[in-house]
Motif scaffolding. Structure first.
Motif, short mmCIF file in Angstrom:
data_model
loop_
_atom_site.label_atom_id
_atom_site.label_comp_id
_atom_site.label_asym_id
_atom_site.label_seq_id
_atom_site.Cartn_x
_atom_site.Cartn_y
_atom_site.Cartn_z
N LEU A 541 0.83 -1.21 0.00
CA LEU A 541 0.00 0.00 0.00
C LEU A 541 0.87 1.26 0.00
O LEU A 541 0.57 2.23 -0.71
CB LEU A 541 -0.93 0.00 1.22
CG LEU A 541 -2.07 -1.03 1.21
CD1 LEU A 541 -2.81 -1.00 2.53
CD2 LEU A 541 -3.01 -0.78 0.05
N ARG A 542 1.93 1.25 0.77
CA ARG A 542 2.83 2.42 0.80
C ARG A 542 3.53 2.60 -0.54
O ARG A 542 3.68 3.73 -1.03
CB ARG A 542 3.84 2.27 1.93
CG ARG A 542 3.24 2.42 3.32
CD ARG A 542 4.33 2.52 4.37
NE ARG A 542 5.10 1.28 4.47
CZ ARG A 542 4.79 0.28 5.27
NH1 ARG A 542 3.71 0.35 6.03
NH2 ARG A 542 5.55 -0.80 5.32
N LEU A 543 3.97 1.49 -1.14
CA LEU A 543 4.63 1.57 -2.44
C LEU A 543 3.67 2.08 -3.50
O LEU A 543 4.03 2.90 -4.35
CB LEU A 543 5.18 0.20 -2.82
CG LEU A 543 5.88 0.10 -4.18
CD1 LEU A 543 7.12 0.98 -4.20
CD2 LEU A 543 6.24 -1.35 -4.49
N ARG A 544 2.43 1.59 -3.45
CA ARG A 544 1.43 2.03 -4.42
C ARG A 544 1.19 3.53 -4.31
O ARG A 544 1.16 4.25 -5.31
CB ARG A 544 0.13 1.26 -4.17
CG ARG A 544 -0.99 1.58 -5.13
CD ARG A 544 -2.28 0.94 -4.66
NE ARG A 544 -2.79 1.58 -3.45
CZ ARG A 544 -3.89 1.18 -2.82
NH1 ARG A 544 -4.56 0.14 -3.26
NH2 ARG A 544 -4.30 1.81 -1.73
N ALA A 545 1.03 4.01 -3.09
CA ALA A 545 0.78 5.44 -2.89
C ALA A 545 1.98 6.27 -3.32
O ALA A 545 1.83 7.32 -3.95
CB ALA A 545 0.45 5.70 -1.42
N ALA A 546 3.19 5.80 -3.01
CA ALA A 546 4.39 6.54 -3.40
C ALA A 546 4.54 6.61 -4.91
O ALA A 546 4.96 7.63 -5.46
CB ALA A 546 5.62 5.88 -2.77
N ALA A 547 4.21 5.52 -5.60
CA ALA A 547 4.31 5.51 -7.06
C ALA A 547 3.34 6.50 -7.69
O ALA A 547 3.70 7.23 -8.63
CB ALA A 547 4.06 4.10 -7.59
N ILE A 548 2.12 6.55 -7.18
CA ILE A 548 1.12 7.47 -7.74
C ILE A 548 1.52 8.92 -7.46
O ILE A 548 1.38 9.80 -8.32
CB ILE A 548 -0.26 7.15 -7.15
CG1 ILE A 548 -0.70 5.75 -7.61
CG2 ILE A 548 -1.29 8.19 -7.58
CD1 ILE A 548 -1.98 5.28 -6.98
N VAL A 549 2.04 9.19 -6.27
CA VAL A 549 2.47 10.55 -5.94
C VAL A 549 3.66 10.96 -6.80
O VAL A 549 3.73 12.09 -7.30
CB VAL A 549 2.82 10.64 -4.44
CG1 VAL A 549 3.48 11.97 -4.12
CG2 VAL A 549 1.57 10.48 -3.60
N ALA A 550 4.60 10.03 -7.01
CA ALA A 550 5.76 10.34 -7.86
C ALA A 550 5.34 10.67 -9.27
O ALA A 550 5.88 11.58 -9.91
CB ALA A 550 6.74 9.16 -7.85
N LEU A 551 4.35 9.94 -9.78
CA LEU A 551 3.86 10.21 -11.13
C LEU A 551 3.14 11.55 -11.19
O LEU A 551 3.27 12.30 -12.16
CB LEU A 551 2.93 9.08 -11.57
CG LEU A 551 2.42 9.14 -13.01
CD1 LEU A 551 3.56 8.97 -14.00
CD2 LEU A 551 1.37 8.06 -13.25
N ALA A 552 2.38 11.87 -10.14
CA ALA A 552 1.63 13.13 -10.13
C ALA A 552 2.55 14.34 -10.04
O ALA A 552 2.22 15.41 -10.55
CB ALA A 552 0.65 13.12 -8.96
N HIS A 553 3.72 14.19 -9.42
CA HIS A 553 4.63 15.32 -9.25
C HIS A 553 5.57 15.50 -10.43
O HIS A 553 6.36 16.44 -10.43
CB HIS A 553 5.45 15.14 -7.97
CG HIS A 553 4.71 15.52 -6.73
ND1 HIS A 553 3.67 14.77 -6.22
CD2 HIS A 553 4.84 16.61 -5.91
CE1 HIS A 553 3.21 15.36 -5.13
NE2 HIS A 553 3.90 16.46 -4.91
N ASP A 554 5.52 14.60 -11.39
CA ASP A 554 6.37 14.75 -12.57
C ASP A 554 5.59 15.52 -13.63
O ASP A 554 4.71 14.98 -14.28
CB ASP A 554 6.79 13.37 -13.10
CG ASP A 554 7.98 13.47 -14.05
OD1 ASP A 554 7.94 14.35 -14.92
OD2 ASP A 554 8.93 12.68 -13.91
N SER A 555 5.92 16.78 -13.79
CA SER A 555 5.16 17.64 -14.70
C SER A 555 5.36 17.28 -16.17
O SER A 555 4.58 17.69 -17.02
CB SER A 555 5.57 19.11 -14.48
OG SER A 555 6.97 19.26 -14.70
N LYS A 556 6.40 16.52 -16.48
CA LYS A 556 6.69 16.19 -17.87
C LYS A 556 6.02 14.89 -18.31
O LYS A 556 6.23 14.45 -19.43
CB LYS A 556 8.21 16.06 -18.07
CG LYS A 556 8.97 17.35 -17.75
CD LYS A 556 10.46 17.14 -17.94
CE LYS A 556 11.23 18.41 -17.60
NZ LYS A 556 12.70 18.21 -17.75
#
Length: 605
Positions: A541-556
């Motif tokens: 669950l933590r890995l899933r949330a971190a992956a989604i947040v990392a994708l959301a913060h990548d503006s490119k």
């Protein structure tokens, strides 16, 4: 209104494929009745007719699949997971509707394969037709000529279309409608949907492995529990995140993160403990008496290696081998264990090979030269073991499960107080059940806990005045077996204070307080970044949330980048990943700060 909503739910690929197949039917009719009406029956007429008929059947299958998919979506919407109105009747209706949709989807897949085969047949015949330049040997005079080249071009275009359309369908998947048009962002509904997906997938996989009984179960069972857990893990679909986007987020995490190189704060294990762990490791490996161990070592000739290790070439030694519960008629699993450990038959006292769900395969060995009794617990090897792995929900640990920590006189009083004051404690439900069953197998279900006497296997070996009086007890296991061994040790330490557990790459199975409390007699050996020792529901669950947040913060991030990152995560080797430089570490830092918030707000449950 109903028709309009259904049309809006159609996937774009469904619309394209539907009109494409309809075009195949129409063009096929034109070719048969207008362009080449007099062609030889076997050369053109039959192939074109069969291809057109297959396209018509494909349209029919897509239509029925869409109806079944809509009924499935409505049944899931009417009975979400967390609703108290869900009962066995609703669950059965939902399961039947999902099976109906699955049947029509597979019928559509069969039609797709039929289209591919008929298209190949058409290509072969058209190639022969064109090689004769459409002369009178293939068609009646006047039907084709050099002045009608457009007819040949139309035929070639038709062939290309009928060969391309089914290939596209294979890549776009079986769904006719968009699930999101029904479920939208309802978290519980997405969980219920994927629960059905995993439930049917697991049952069919088990059926293919010979466990047909799971296909006949209509009530809640262990497969249902595993499917429900997996459905919860895929609940990120409710936020609009796709599977490829999740993989892209994981790739971004790999790009921006580095594995810790420092071991500061970790206590180095005593050298004697490390040496003993190395000495007993072979017993944890030997417990894999099935073909899995040989497959890892002899990829091509593993059947021969396994049969040799099973002693199939020496059947006359059968009566010398000990009889284990669930072993084959020539006692091959006992032979495989003894051959791997190079022990005489009398060293292996008892064991179990074939087990049901939440039951562990084990071997009990007496080593007189080491003055030790060894219990070797097998890790994941059978479908039943996979089910035990998948039962990852937490469950309460009883005082009996922690008897070795609470009642043992060899435990520090401060540790006891820490364990007592922090109740309740939790563990991996599947592993806890397997450890309880293994305790019953070894020591029996003692009704009188105050009694010092027991008819169990261990007590009959290690009891006062018995054969192995004064010997040490060692419990070893790898992966799932290591976790079961640790929980078994927690219960046996009170009775056998000479006990020590060596768990090699164990699954996470207890909470932090219990893990620290048992560190005196439980040693976990983990190889570098072995993922299985860190694989738990919470970590996923933590890995899933971190992956989604990392994708959301990548503006490119765009669609092309998502596909590229997903492919990188799936196929790029570890060495290549290590060469990827960090683009902007501050983005990862800011993303990591919001992981816990996202995990608790968006993905509760």
């Amino acid at each position: 209104m109903l028709i309009s909503s259904t049309v809006n739910s159609l996937r774009i690929s469904t619309i394209i494929l539907g009109f494409s197949n309809l075009s195949v039917v129409i063009v096929g009719g034109v070719l048969l009745f207008l362009v080449f009406p007099g062609c030889d029956l076997q050369r053109i007429t039959i192939p074109v007719a069969v291809v057109s008929l297959a396209a018509a059947f494909k349209i029919f299958a897509m239509f029925k699949s869409g109806i079944a998919q809509k009924a499935t979506a409505f049944s899931i919407l009417d009975s979400p997971l967390d609703s108290s109105a869900v009962d066995s009747i609703n669950r059965l209706r939902r399961r039947l509707r999902y099976r109906t949709w699955l049947w029509w989807s597979r019928f559509a897949l069969v039609m797709t394969l039929l289209q591919v085969s008929t298209a190949s047949y058409l290509v072969f015949n058209v190639a022969k037709f064109i090689s004769h330049d459409g002369t009178s040997s293939e068609c009646q005079p006047g039907t084709t000529s050099n002045d009608n080249k457009w007819k040949t071009k139309l035929l070639i275009s038709f062939v290309i279309a009928v060969f391309t359309i089914p290939l596209i369908h294979i890549f776009v998947g079986p769904a006719v409608l968009r699930w999101r048009s029904f479920y939208q962002t309802q978290d519980d509904v997405w969980k219920a949907h994927y629960q059905e997906v995993f439930d049917h997938g697991i049952r069919e996989a088990l059926c293919c492995l010979g466990r047909v009984k799971y296909m006949r179960v209509s009530k809640e069972d262990e497969v249902y529990s595993v499917a429900r857990l997996l459905g919860d893990l895929v609940a990120y679909r409710a936020s609009g995140t796709g599977h490829l986007e999740l993989l892209a987020g994981l790739a971004l995490l790999q790009r921006h993160s580095e594995s810790p190189k420092s071991h500061d704060g970790l206590v180095e294990a005593p050298r004697e403990t490390i040496q003993e762990a190395f000495a007993f490791h072979e017993f944890a490996e030997a417990a894999y008496t099935g073909p899995l161990l040989d497959f890892g070592r002899h990829t091509v000739f593993f059947p021969c290696a396994w049969l040799y290790r099973q002693g199939i070439l020496a059947p006359w030694t059968r009566n010398r081998r000990p009889s284990l519960s669930g072993d084959n008629w020539w006692r091959g699993h006992a032979a495989a264990f003894l051959k791997y450990t190079n022990l005489p038959p009398e060293a292996l006292r008892c064991g179990r090979v074939c087990q049901e769900k939440c039951e562990a395969a084990y071997f009990v060995v007496v080593l007189h030269h080491l003055r030790s009794v060894v219990i070797s617990v097998r890790g994941t090897e059978t479908p039943e073991d996979l089910i035990t792995d998948g039962l990852g929900r937490e469950c309460l640990l009883s005082r009996e499960d922690l008897d070795g920590l609470i009642n043992s006189s060899h435990i520090c009083p401060d540790v006891k107080r820490s364990v007592e004051s922090s109740f309740p404690h939790y563990g991996h439900s599947g592993i806890v059940e397997a450890a309880r069953d293994l305790y019953v197998q070894l020591e029996g279900n003692l009704a009188n806990k105050e009694s010092k006497s027991s008819s169990g296997v261990l007590s009959s070996l290690l009891g006062a005045g018995c054969e192995c009086d004064g010997y040490s007890l060692r419990i070893v296991g790898h992966s799932l077996g290591g976790a079961i061994a640790a929980l078994l040790g927690l219960r046996l330490y009170h009775q056998f204070p000479s006990l020590h557990v060596y768990a090699y790459g164990p699954l996470p199975c207890v909470d932090l307080v219990i893990a620290e409390a048992c560190s005196e007699f439980v040693t976990s050996v983990v190889h570098n970044n072995e993922f299985s020792a860190r694989l738990s529901v919470g970590s996923v669950l933590r890995l899933r949330a971190a992956a989604i947040v990392a994708l959301a913060h990548d503006s490119k991030t765009d669609t092309a980048l998502i596909f590229r990152l997903a492919r990188q995560f799936l196929f790029v080797s570890k060495n290549q990943r290590e060469r990827i430089e960090v683009a902007d570490p501050s983005e990862l830092h800011s993303a990591a700060e919001t992981v816990d918030e996202l995990d608790h707000i968006v993905y509760v449950g």
